[in-house]
Design a protein around this motif. Sequence first.
Motif, PDB file in Angstrom:
ATOM      1  N   ASP A   5       4.941  -0.739  12.209  1.00 26.19           N
ATOM      2  CA  ASP A   5       3.525  -0.390  12.371  1.00 26.19           C
ATOM      3  C   ASP A   5       3.384   1.073  12.763  1.00 26.19           C
ATOM      4  N   ARG A   7       5.478   3.506  12.053  1.00 21.08           N
ATOM      5  CA  ARG A   7       5.791   4.344  10.896  1.00 21.08           C
ATOM      6  C   ARG A   7       4.612   4.382   9.928  1.00 21.08           C
ATOM      7  N   ALA A   8       4.003   3.224   9.673  1.00 21.56           N
ATOM      8  CA  ALA A   8       2.852   3.177   8.767  1.00 21.56           C
ATOM      9  C   ALA A   8       1.707   4.022   9.316  1.00 21.56           C
ATOM     10  N   ARG A   9       1.509   3.955  10.624  1.00 22.61           N
ATOM     11  CA  ARG A   9       0.458   4.751  11.252  1.00 22.61           C
ATOM     12  C   ARG A   9       0.755   6.239  11.126  1.00 22.61           C
ATOM     13  N   MET A  11       2.695   7.707   8.773  1.00 25.53           N
ATOM     14  CA  MET A  11       2.577   8.116   7.373  1.00 25.53           C
ATOM     15  C   MET A  11       1.112   8.237   6.950  1.00 25.53           C
ATOM     16  N   ASP A  12       0.271   7.335   7.460  1.00 24.60           N
ATOM     17  CA  ASP A  12      -1.155   7.414   7.158  1.00 24.60           C
ATOM     18  C   ASP A  12      -1.753   8.692   7.736  1.00 24.60           C
ATOM     19  N   TYR A  13      -1.341   9.038   8.938  1.00 25.04           N
ATOM     20  CA  TYR A  13      -1.824  10.270   9.582  1.00 25.04           C
ATOM     21  C   TYR A  13      -1.389  11.497   8.794  1.00 25.04           C
ATOM     22  N   GLU A  15      -0.533  11.682   5.649  1.00 21.11           N
ATOM     23  CA  GLU A  15      -1.205  11.739   4.339  1.00 21.11           C
ATOM     24  C   GLU A  15      -2.618  12.292   4.465  1.00 21.11           C
ATOM     25  N   LYS A  16      -3.294  11.956   5.544  1.00 16.41           N
ATOM     26  CA  LYS A  16      -4.673  12.439   5.726  1.00 16.41           C
ATOM     27  C   LYS A  16      -4.717  13.942   5.992  1.00 16.41           C
ATOM     28  N   GLU A  29      -2.082   9.324  -8.767  1.00 19.02           N
ATOM     29  CA  GLU A  29      -1.725   8.581  -7.563  1.00 19.02           C
ATOM     30  C   GLU A  29      -2.198   7.135  -7.658  1.00 19.02           C
ATOM     31  N   GLY A  41       4.513  11.021  -3.888  1.00 20.96           N
ATOM     32  CA  GLY A  41       3.364  10.884  -3.003  1.00 20.96           C
ATOM     33  C   GLY A  41       2.845  12.223  -2.513  1.00 20.96           C
ATOM     34  N   HIS A 204       8.288  10.591   3.277  1.00 19.93           N
ATOM     35  CA  HIS A 204       8.395   9.750   2.091  1.00 19.93           C
ATOM     36  C   HIS A 204       9.667   8.912   2.239  1.00 19.93           C
TER      37      HIS A 204
END
Length: 213
Positions: A5, A7-9, A11-13, A15-16, A29, A41, A204
């Motif tokens: 969770d 890591r996903a958070r 990566m989302d940050y 990416e934004k 994409e 990505g 990535h």
Amino acid sequence: MSGMDERARLMDYVEKLVPERPPEMQEMEAYAAEHRFPIIGAPAGYLCYQIARIAGARRIFELGSGYGYSTAWFARAVQENGGGEVYHVVWDEELSQRARGHLERLGYGDIVRYRVGEAVQALRETEGPFDLIFNDINKEGYPASLDVIEEKLRPGGVLIIDNMLWGGRIFDEADRSPATEGVREATRRLTTDPRWITTLIPIHDGLVIAYRR
């Protein structure tokens, strides 16, 4: 919160933080997400673009280019560096044609050179030197590609290799598959050879950035 969770958070940050891409790149994409097509990505692509800008790269060769997503980032950098050429290389004619459409619509038609065939052989047959080489071929082929890359990359040039964390398979001591061993061996060679200054960046699926002394 679990490690996954977190890591996903993260990566989302990350990416934004990447500036908005042109609609054509957003379409690329979306296609990758819908069809589970492996592209680098936006965060990794933006990093590749930044490195190419810092290096002042005007000649770039991609070993394994898919339908042109990473090519678009490199072509943007070359265009902003004053012009030059980016070699897009894939085995598949259909992917090459799809890439041609995307990249021409993005305004990079005068920059990108297309090759259909085995990527390392294409590099071997193309006159160097290059300022930057991007490697995303079959992972078992990574170690053997390094000698050709070193021959074609100028001193002071940059090598970028994708998938160097290999989905975590490099940490599984029982995994002795050719692909996993290829990633391990390429990493070992680049991090122990004094001719290279190398860092693994855990963005990535892991990008190795190697500077040729």
